[in-house]
Design a protein around this motif. Sequence first.
Motif, PDB file in Angstrom:
ATOM      1  N   ARG A   1       0.819  -1.212   0.000  1.00  0.00           N
ATOM      2  CA  ARG A   1       0.000   0.000   0.000  1.00  0.00           C
ATOM      3  C   ARG A   1       0.858   1.269   0.000  1.00  0.00           C
ATOM      4  N   GLY A   2       2.141   1.092  -0.273  1.00  0.00           N
ATOM      5  CA  GLY A   2       3.041   2.235  -0.298  1.00  0.00           C
ATOM      6  C   GLY A   2       3.398   2.737   1.074  1.00  0.00           C
ATOM      7  N   GLY A   3       3.217   1.915   2.106  1.00  0.00           N
ATOM      8  CA  GLY A   3       3.419   2.337   3.488  1.00  0.00           C
ATOM      9  C   GLY A   3       4.802   2.044   4.029  1.00  0.00           C
ATOM     10  N   LEU A   4       5.017   2.526   5.214  1.00  0.00           N
ATOM     11  CA  LEU A   4       6.290   2.415   5.917  1.00  0.00           C
ATOM     12  C   LEU A   4       6.022   1.974   7.348  1.00  0.00           C
ATOM     13  N   ILE A   5       6.698   0.927   7.787  1.00  0.00           N
ATOM     14  CA  ILE A   5       6.623   0.509   9.186  1.00  0.00           C
ATOM     15  C   ILE A   5       7.679   1.292   9.960  1.00  0.00           C
ATOM     16  N   ASP A   6       7.242   2.085  10.904  1.00  0.00           N
ATOM     17  CA  ASP A   6       8.188   2.875  11.698  1.00  0.00           C
ATOM     18  C   ASP A   6       8.717   2.090  12.893  1.00  0.00           C
ATOM     19  N   HIS A   7       7.834   1.320  13.576  1.00  0.00           N
ATOM     20  CA  HIS A   7       8.259   0.699  14.825  1.00  0.00           C
ATOM     21  C   HIS A   7       7.343  -0.468  15.187  1.00  0.00           C
ATOM     22  N   LEU A   8       7.921  -1.515  15.737  1.00  0.00           N
ATOM     23  CA  LEU A   8       7.178  -2.638  16.304  1.00  0.00           C
ATOM     24  C   LEU A   8       7.569  -2.804  17.763  1.00  0.00           C
ATOM     25  N   ASP A   9       6.585  -2.993  18.629  1.00  0.00           N
ATOM     26  CA  ASP A   9       6.845  -3.107  20.069  1.00  0.00           C
ATOM     27  C   ASP A   9       5.979  -4.239  20.620  1.00  0.00           C
ATOM     28  N   ALA A  10       6.584  -5.194  21.311  1.00  0.00           N
ATOM     29  CA  ALA A  10       5.834  -6.325  21.865  1.00  0.00           C
ATOM     30  C   ALA A  10       6.241  -6.562  23.303  1.00  0.00           C
ATOM     31  N   THR A  11       5.277  -7.014  24.106  1.00  0.00           N
ATOM     32  CA  THR A  11       5.520  -7.374  25.502  1.00  0.00           C
ATOM     33  C   THR A  11       5.008  -8.795  25.727  1.00  0.00           C
ATOM     34  N   LEU A  12       5.870  -9.645  26.261  1.00  0.00           N
ATOM     35  CA  LEU A  12       5.514 -11.019  26.593  1.00  0.00           C
ATOM     36  C   LEU A  12       5.036 -11.072  28.038  1.00  0.00           C
ATOM     37  N   LEU A  13       3.918 -11.752  28.291  1.00  0.00           N
ATOM     38  CA  LEU A  13       3.379 -11.893  29.648  1.00  0.00           C
ATOM     39  C   LEU A  13       3.411 -13.360  30.046  1.00  0.00           C
TER      40      LEU A  13
ATOM     41  N   ALA B   1       0.880 -12.306  24.838  1.00  0.00           N
ATOM     42  CA  ALA B   1       1.700 -11.183  24.354  1.00  0.00           C
ATOM     43  C   ALA B   1       0.782 -10.087  23.853  1.00  0.00           C
ATOM     44  N   GLN B   2       1.209  -8.873  24.055  1.00  0.00           N
ATOM     45  CA  GLN B   2       0.521  -7.725  23.479  1.00  0.00           C
ATOM     46  C   GLN B   2       1.533  -6.933  22.658  1.00  0.00           C
ATOM     47  N   ALA B   3       1.045  -6.243  21.633  1.00  0.00           N
ATOM     48  CA  ALA B   3       1.968  -5.573  20.716  1.00  0.00           C
ATOM     49  C   ALA B   3       1.349  -4.300  20.176  1.00  0.00           C
ATOM     50  N   ALA B   4       2.212  -3.418  19.693  1.00  0.00           N
ATOM     51  CA  ALA B   4       1.800  -2.193  19.009  1.00  0.00           C
ATOM     52  C   ALA B   4       2.660  -2.013  17.778  1.00  0.00           C
ATOM     53  N   ALA B   5       2.055  -1.471  16.732  1.00  0.00           N
ATOM     54  CA  ALA B   5       2.782  -1.187  15.494  1.00  0.00           C
ATOM     55  C   ALA B   5       2.450   0.225  15.047  1.00  0.00           C
ATOM     56  N   THR B   6       3.484   0.969  14.691  1.00  0.00           N
ATOM     57  CA  THR B   6       3.311   2.302  14.136  1.00  0.00           C
ATOM     58  C   THR B   6       3.719   2.272  12.683  1.00  0.00           C
ATOM     59  N   ILE B   7       2.788   2.711  11.806  1.00  0.00           N
ATOM     60  CA  ILE B   7       3.086   2.719  10.379  1.00  0.00           C
ATOM     61  C   ILE B   7       2.697   4.073   9.788  1.00  0.00           C
ATOM     62  N   ARG B   8       3.174   4.332   8.576  1.00  0.00           N
ATOM     63  CA  ARG B   8       2.747   5.495   7.816  1.00  0.00           C
ATOM     64  C   ARG B   8       2.199   5.035   6.480  1.00  0.00           C
ATOM     65  N   LEU B   9       1.044   5.580   6.077  1.00  0.00           N
ATOM     66  CA  LEU B   9       0.426   5.256   4.794  1.00  0.00           C
ATOM     67  C   LEU B   9       0.246   6.525   3.980  1.00  0.00           C
ATOM     68  N   PRO B  10       0.345   6.417   2.653  1.00  0.00           N
ATOM     69  CA  PRO B  10       0.081   7.593   1.824  1.00  0.00           C
ATOM     70  C   PRO B  10      -1.322   8.132   2.090  1.00  0.00           C
ATOM     71  N   GLU B  11      -1.406   9.440   2.245  1.00  0.00           N
ATOM     72  CA  GLU B  11      -2.698  10.050   2.534  1.00  0.00           C
ATOM     73  C   GLU B  11      -3.534  10.089   1.256  1.00  0.00           C
ATOM     74  N   VAL B  12      -4.761   9.594   1.358  1.00  0.00           N
ATOM     75  CA  VAL B  12      -5.658   9.536   0.215  1.00  0.00           C
ATOM     76  C   VAL B  12      -6.694  10.649   0.337  1.00  0.00           C
ATOM     77  N   SER B  13      -6.855  11.412  -0.715  1.00  0.00           N
ATOM     78  CA  SER B  13      -7.826  12.515  -0.693  1.00  0.00           C
ATOM     79  C   SER B  13      -9.239  11.948  -0.646  1.00  0.00           C
ATOM     80  N   ALA B  14     -10.123  12.615   0.106  1.00  0.00           N
ATOM     81  CA  ALA B  14     -11.512  12.151   0.237  1.00  0.00           C
ATOM     82  C   ALA B  14     -12.249  12.301  -1.085  1.00  0.00           C
TER      83      ALA B  14
END
Length: 398
Positions: free
Chosen positions: A324-336, A385-398
């Motif tokens: 989708r033309g996106g970028l993964i900035d960061h992945l963060d996971a915590t094991l319980l 486990a719980q996780a978070a992901a930060t990504i960037r996607l190209p902005e699509v005009s409405a």
Amino acid sequence: MSVAALIVAAGRGSRAGEGIPKQYRFVGGKPVLALTLEAFLRHPGIERTLAVIHPDDQDLYRKSIAALPDELTGRLLPVAHGGETRQDSVRNGLETLLEFAPAHVLIHDAARPFAAGALIGRALEATENWEAAVPGIAVTDTIKVIGPQSEVVSTPDRASLRAVQTPQVFHFAALLAAHRKAAAAGLRNFTDDGALAEWAGLSVHVFQGDPLNIKLTHASDFPEAERRLKGSSMTYVTRLGTGFDVHAFGDGDHVWLGGIRVPHDRGVVAHSDGDVILHALTDALLGALADGDIGTHFPPSDPQWRGASSDQFLAYAAALVRDRGGLIDHLDATLLCERPRLGPYREAMRQRIAELAGLRLDQVSLKATTTEKLGFTGRSEGIAAQAAATIRLPEVSA
């Protein structure tokens, strides 16, 4: 004097993440290889251009050259096939070019689609005085030479250092002879032709490179390349996704965590390999894309996923972001869990996650915590486990 360009396009590009090789991915509406070939086919100083490709990539190559203007393809020679190493691939290409006997040859990486005409021109000018020449740019960071224990051995003067790029230019006969000499000596792992030329005793000159002549190496390089081609008007929106996964302990002698097999006195009850870290990260990426969850894409009712490695789930989700033309900035996971302990395996897990998602190591965070003997994890009945992901996607005009 005749000049040929040899474009090295046989690599697999594993650092760019799962999916098709990076030289065939689209940037600005065209495959990267097409952009690279076009730069050399359009240059008036290049008489012929040859691509060296992997034997399995014939269809991908045909689709790539279909994106080239018809008036340029007449100067494109039939492909040569690559070998086990980059050096083997270049040598195969040179042997193919021998039929045309060019005076000089430019060697260029397919994953550098921003080779400007001025840079190619400087390479051609260097042939007037040098039998081998490579483009280099000044190093702005301080460089340290380290020893076996990561101790600093020396700090070279950065004024004398250059980061080397391609295209690199050589007298054709001299480079072919150097490649044949290295192959006969059983030396097959030179990472660039300038180094091989040095080894063979050629005098190698460094001419001015181009900071914009970047090599697309990691998945995160592609959105930036897209922005360059589409212009500064292209904007991105940041998305955050979260994921959670849990599995009960069962019979077994190991668990899979973060793509690593961890010895344990229990296994997990799961349809796949039960890797809670990779499952949570996969759901986090799918959540950021607003594209369902892991069960949507890999339903447990489908027998093909029984016992499947969770590596492919995370790689698939990361590929969806790139598609989708996106970028993964960061992945963060915590094991319980109470056990097993994460510490001895943490860095191996981070490295594996980075490889699967096509990220740098510093883009992956991994932590662990107990639940102070509370709940099912506290009673050692299961793992989560719980996780978070930060990504960037190209902005699509409405």
